[in-house]
Write an enzyme that holds these catalytic residues in place. Structure first.
Site, PDB file in Angstrom:
ATOM      1  N   LYS A  22       0.792  -1.319  -0.158  1.00 27.52           N
ATOM      2  CA  LYS A  22      -0.146  -0.128  -0.042  1.00 27.52           C
ATOM      3  C   LYS A  22       0.812   1.175  -0.150  1.00 27.52           C
ATOM      4  O   LYS A  22       0.501   2.208  -0.800  1.00 27.52           O
ATOM      5  CB  LYS A  22      -0.780   0.129   1.239  1.00 27.52           C
ATOM      6  N   ASN A  23       1.821   1.312   1.117  1.00 27.07           N
ATOM      7  CA  ASN A  23       2.633   2.586   0.969  1.00 27.07           C
ATOM      8  C   ASN A  23       3.487   2.729  -0.144  1.00 27.07           C
ATOM      9  O   ASN A  23       4.095   3.900  -0.210  1.00 27.07           O
ATOM     10  CB  ASN A  23       3.234   2.655   2.363  1.00 27.07           C
ATOM     11  N   ARG A  92      -4.064  10.272   4.654  1.00 31.73           N
ATOM     12  CA  ARG A  92      -2.864  11.065   4.950  1.00 31.73           C
ATOM     13  C   ARG A  92      -2.332  11.187   3.284  1.00 31.73           C
ATOM     14  O   ARG A  92      -1.591  12.199   3.014  1.00 31.73           O
ATOM     15  CB  ARG A  92      -1.859  10.414   5.711  1.00 31.73           C
ATOM     16  N   CYS A 116      -4.978   7.974   9.633  1.00 31.76           N
ATOM     17  CA  CYS A 116      -4.958   7.439  10.948  1.00 31.76           C
ATOM     18  C   CYS A 116      -4.758   8.300  12.164  1.00 31.76           C
ATOM     19  O   CYS A 116      -3.615   9.053  11.863  1.00 31.76           O
ATOM     20  CB  CYS A 116      -4.348   6.098  10.968  1.00 31.76           C
ATOM     21  N   ARG A 121       1.019  14.596  13.091  1.00 31.75           N
ATOM     22  CA  ARG A 121       1.396  14.375  11.611  1.00 31.75           C
ATOM     23  C   ARG A 121       1.098  15.545  10.776  1.00 31.75           C
ATOM     24  O   ARG A 121       0.547  15.723  10.007  1.00 31.75           O
ATOM     25  CB  ARG A 121       0.094  13.380  11.182  1.00 31.75           C
ATOM     26  N   ILE A 123       2.653  18.477   8.266  1.00 31.54           N
ATOM     27  CA  ILE A 123       3.318  18.495   6.861  1.00 31.54           C
ATOM     28  C   ILE A 123       4.291  19.597   6.429  1.00 31.54           C
ATOM     29  O   ILE A 123       4.422  20.006   5.619  1.00 31.54           O
ATOM     30  CB  ILE A 123       2.118  18.362   5.699  1.00 31.54           C
ATOM     31  N   ASP A 124       4.743  20.266   7.611  1.00 29.35           N
ATOM     32  CA  ASP A 124       5.601  21.256   7.692  1.00 29.35           C
ATOM     33  C   ASP A 124       6.939  20.859   6.688  1.00 29.35           C
ATOM     34  O   ASP A 124       7.427  21.828   6.161  1.00 29.35           O
ATOM     35  CB  ASP A 124       6.030  21.841   8.858  1.00 29.35           C
ATOM     36  N   LEU A 125       7.411  19.611   6.752  1.00 28.47           N
ATOM     37  CA  LEU A 125       8.718  19.177   6.078  1.00 28.47           C
ATOM     38  C   LEU A 125       8.323  19.099   4.780  1.00 28.47           C
ATOM     39  O   LEU A 125       9.222  19.458   3.814  1.00 28.47           O
ATOM     40  CB  LEU A 125       9.339  17.865   6.696  1.00 28.47           C
ATOM     41  N   ASP A 305       5.111   0.804  12.285  1.00 28.61           N
ATOM     42  CA  ASP A 305       3.937   0.008  11.580  1.00 28.61           C
ATOM     43  C   ASP A 305       3.854  -1.385  12.222  1.00 28.61           C
ATOM     44  O   ASP A 305       2.795  -2.242  11.828  1.00 28.61           O
ATOM     45  CB  ASP A 305       3.862  -0.226  10.120  1.00 28.61           C
ATOM     46  N   ILE A 327       8.340   7.302  16.848  1.00 25.44           N
ATOM     47  CA  ILE A 327       7.877   7.988  15.565  1.00 25.44           C
ATOM     48  C   ILE A 327       6.585   8.583  15.515  1.00 25.44           C
ATOM     49  O   ILE A 327       6.331  10.000  15.464  1.00 25.44           O
ATOM     50  CB  ILE A 327       7.633   6.927  14.450  1.00 25.44           C
ATOM     51  N   ARG A 397      -8.017  -0.811   5.368  1.00 25.86           N
ATOM     52  CA  ARG A 397      -7.235   0.388   4.672  1.00 25.86           C
ATOM     53  C   ARG A 397      -5.844  -0.468   4.351  1.00 25.86           C
ATOM     54  O   ARG A 397      -5.188   0.051   3.565  1.00 25.86           O
ATOM     55  CB  ARG A 397      -6.901   1.619   5.789  1.00 25.86           C
TER      56      ARG A 397
HETATM   57  N1  EPU Z   1       6.335  14.689  10.588  1.00 22.13           N
HETATM   58  C1  EPU Z   1       6.576  16.046  10.788  1.00 22.13           C
HETATM   59  N2  EPU Z   1       6.416  16.892   9.684  1.00 22.13           N
HETATM   60  C2  EPU Z   1       6.321  16.323   8.506  1.00 22.13           C
HETATM   61  C3  EPU Z   1       6.266  15.230   8.327  1.00 22.13           C
HETATM   62  C4  EPU Z   1       6.344  14.173   9.158  1.00 22.13           C
HETATM   63  O1  EPU Z   1       6.795  16.634  11.913  1.00 22.13           O
HETATM   64  O2  EPU Z   1       6.194  17.618   7.584  1.00 22.13           O
HETATM   65  C5  EPU Z   1       6.533  13.616  11.669  1.00 22.13           C
HETATM   66  C6  EPU Z   1       5.310  13.006  11.876  1.00 22.13           C
HETATM   67  O3  EPU Z   1       4.350  13.579  12.604  1.00 22.13           O
HETATM   68  C7  EPU Z   1       5.559  11.625  12.534  1.00 22.13           C
HETATM   69  C8  EPU Z   1       7.042  11.500  11.781  1.00 22.13           C
HETATM   70  O4  EPU Z   1       7.572  12.519  11.425  1.00 22.13           O
HETATM   71  O5  EPU Z   1       5.982  11.996  13.929  1.00 22.13           O
HETATM   72  C9  EPU Z   1       7.127  10.329  10.839  1.00 22.13           C
HETATM   73  O6  EPU Z   1       6.363  10.586   9.791  1.00 22.13           O
HETATM   74  P1  EPU Z   1       6.636  10.471   8.234  1.00 22.13           P
HETATM   75  O7  EPU Z   1       6.411  11.355   7.532  1.00 22.13           O
HETATM   76  O8  EPU Z   1       7.902   9.617   8.188  1.00 22.13           O
HETATM   77  O9  EPU Z   1       5.422   9.389   8.145  1.00 22.13           O
HETATM   78  P2  EPU Z   1       4.398   9.410   6.605  1.00 22.13           P
HETATM   79  O10 EPU Z   1       4.806   9.650   5.645  1.00 22.13           O
HETATM   80  O11 EPU Z   1       3.011  10.037   7.459  1.00 22.13           O
HETATM   81  C10 EPU Z   1       4.495   6.897   6.325  1.00 22.13           C
HETATM   82  C11 EPU Z   1       3.569   5.825   6.231  1.00 22.13           C
HETATM   83  C12 EPU Z   1       3.103   5.322   7.675  1.00 22.13           C
HETATM   84  C13 EPU Z   1       4.247   4.930   8.386  1.00 22.13           C
HETATM   85  C14 EPU Z   1       5.402   6.168   8.474  1.00 22.13           C
HETATM   86  C15 EPU Z   1       6.447   5.758   9.101  1.00 22.13           C
HETATM   87  C16 EPU Z   1       2.359   6.112   4.228  1.00 22.13           C
HETATM   88  C17 EPU Z   1       1.446   6.340   3.261  1.00 22.13           C
HETATM   89  N3  EPU Z   1       2.284   6.117   5.241  1.00 22.13           N
HETATM   90  O12 EPU Z   1       3.806   8.017   6.918  1.00 22.13           O
HETATM   91  O13 EPU Z   1       2.154   4.265   7.526  1.00 22.13           O
HETATM   92  O14 EPU Z   1       4.004   4.611   9.747  1.00 22.13           O
HETATM   93  O15 EPU Z   1       5.767   6.489   7.099  1.00 22.13           O
HETATM   94  O16 EPU Z   1       7.347   4.616   8.519  1.00 22.13           O
HETATM   95  O17 EPU Z   1       3.496   5.734   3.435  1.00 22.13           O
HETATM   96  C18 EPU Z   1       0.700   2.783   8.013  1.00 22.13           C
HETATM   97  O18 EPU Z   1       0.787   2.156   7.011  1.00 22.13           O
HETATM   98  O19 EPU Z   1      -0.332   2.096   8.879  1.00 22.13           O
HETATM   99  C19 EPU Z   1       1.161   3.812   8.323  1.00 22.13           C
HETATM  100  C20 EPU Z   1       0.797   4.973   9.252  1.00 22.13           C
END
Ligand code: EPU
Length: 423
Positions: A22-23, A92, A116, A121, A123-125, A305, A327, A397
């Site tokens: 999925k991811n 997301r 979720c 979560r 999106i600043d980065l 995960d 995380i 999901r």
């Molecule tokens: N974060 C920030 N700012 C940002 C982006 C992330 O502070 O702009 C923080 C988040 O709040 C979090 C941490 O960085 O505390 C990690 O977030 P990341 O961006 O790495 O995760 P993501 O891209 O939102 C993906 C997977 C998640 C998985 C995480 C970590 C997808 C669609 N989702 O999420 O998958 O847990 O990476 O490996 O790829 C799941 O499949 O159940 C799931 C939640």
């Protein structure tokens, strides 16, 4: 509303093929927007989040269809750069529309994404990265509008190796003028899959899978046919479920190298694992051993995960293990539900103290998010008696027909429609 009813205590046995990730599929489907034409993406799992992604693509004018595991996607008639708010809120990964639409059309309007509820979560980065490539960003309340006459490559240092931010920046940078380097990039296998897909379109990217990714911008890309990698989290969930039920299972179509941290942990817990090419064999030989500690961190460390699922195994171990979640801030929501099944777990901030008990018992529980729900299924399979899991839309999901996956391995899971509350 549907629920799962699990009759626990049956050792899982047999062979099962692991479905596509999925991811990995979600950003790759979004990345198709970068190119005008017809793509075929194979091994795409038939999941709720994928359905939402297809709805989003169709909402902006693509013609996307999911059939027999493949998504056929024609991006030549895109007429909108505005993602409807209700679709943005459904997951997301809707945020993945930002990088590709900005790169191809110079503008995109999105909203704060849903997903979720496992932490803040932000999106600043993502936004910081796109700004570094020359985009202007207007944020008002919930709305985010990004514009760029042209994107120009640059040096981007991520404060944290965010998976989603790395993917969004990567997708935007492939059509930017000049060269881009992403420092402290995420190294997850899904990033490598995105690089491989983009390179198959004609992009020039190196370094995915390490913490520095280098992109040489190109002027044009051409559509392609691509196959998504196997889902390492689905494979990991099945490995843990086999171990806690005292089973013996063969997983096919896997990438064992994506699961090294889990394999290491399971072996330390006394679970027997053998690997041959893309096949993983799991045999449980008794009560799992407790471990010192597990800490979730970005890849290649132990994945967040799989944290809830490994907690089930440790709940049945012969001692005490600490689990530190590094995380997401709110990823211990399964703990209260596991306690209803007899688990002995105490939580202090981001550390869970798990004291193994000889047995878990069936109970009525609720899935609070995708992986928390998966952990409850694993616990229900191991537990004595009947487990009823509500709010299973979360589980749908990430697992294609989870009851059928486990029933093929001898489990007894039924999906029922929840009866209306009596008044
Ligand atoms: N974060 C920030 N700012 C940002 C982006 C992330 O502070 O702009 C923080 C988040 O709040 C979090 C941490 O960085 O505390 C990690 O977030 P990341 O961006 O790495 O995760 P993501 O891209 O939102 C993906 C997977 C998640 C998985 C995480 C970590 C997808 C669609 N989702 O999420 O998958 O847990 O990476 O490996 O790829 C799941 O499949 O159940 C799931 C939640």
């Amino acid at each position: 509303m549907e629920k799962l009813v699990i009759e626990g205590g049956i050792p899982l046995t047999g062979t099962i093929r692991i479905h596509g990730s999925k991811n990995a599929a979600l950003p790759i489907l979004a990345a198709c927007i970068l190119v005008d034409g017809k793509h075929t993406v194979d091994n795409v799992p038939d999941l709720l989040d994928i359905k939402v992604m297809i709805e989003i693509l169709n909402a902006i004018g693509c013609k996307a269809n999911h059939q027999d595991g493949s998504v056929i996607l024609d991006t030549s008639s895109i007429y909108s750069h505005h993602i409807p708010e209700d679709l943005m809120k459904q997951m997301r990964s809707s945020i993945f529309m930002m990088g590709p639409l900005l790169a191809r059309f110079g503008q995109v309007q999105v909203y704060q994404p849903g997903g979720c509820a496992i932490g803040e979560r932000k999106i600043d980065l993502h936004l910081k990265g796109l700004k570094s490539l020359g985009a202007t960003i207007e944020e008002t309340n919930n709305t985010i509008i990004c514009r760029a006459k042209k994107l120009i490559g640059g040096n981007i240092h991520l404060d944290f190796p965010s998976v989603g931010a790395t993917e969004n920046i990567l997708m935007a940078a492939v059509l930017a003028e000049g060269e881009t380097t992403i420092h402290q990039a995420a190294k997850e296998p899904e990033i490598v899959d995105l690089q491989n897909f983009l390179n198959a379109l004609g992009a020039k990217i190196t370094g995915a899978g390490t913490d520095t990714i280098h992109i040489v911008g190109v002027k044009q890309l051409t559509p392609c046919q691509y196959r998504i990698i196997p889902d390492r989290i689905v494979a990991g969930t099945l490995m843990i479920a086999t171990a806690v039920t005292g089973g013996n299972v063969e997983l096919t179509s896997t990438c064992p190298q994506h699961l090294e941290s889990l394999i290491h942990v399971l072996k330390k817990a006394d679970v027997q694992i053998t690997l041959k090419n893309d096949i993983i064999n799991i045999t449980s030989i008794g009560r799992p051993k407790s471990l010192d500690r597990i800490v979730t961190s970005p890849y290649p460390a132990f994945p967040t995960d799989l944290q809830s699922q490994i907690m089930v195994l440790l709940s049945l171990s012969d001692g005490i293990t600490t689990i530190k979640e590094k995380i997401f801030e709110q990823r211990f929501k399964h703990v209260d539900e596991l306690k209803k099944m007899g688990a002995d777990i105490q939580v202090n901030n981001n550390i869970a103290y798990v004291r193994g008990v000889p047995r878990l018992y069936g109970a009525s529980v609720k899935a609070t998010d995708l992986r928390a729900g998966a952990a409850l299924v694993v616990a229900g399979l191991a537990g004595k008696g009947t487990t009823i899991i509500e709010h299973i839309h979360h589980i749908d999901r990430g697992y294609v027909n989870i009851e059928s996956i486990f029933n093929q391995l001898g489990a007894n899971i039924t999906r029922c429609v929840e009866s209306p509350v009596s008044r």
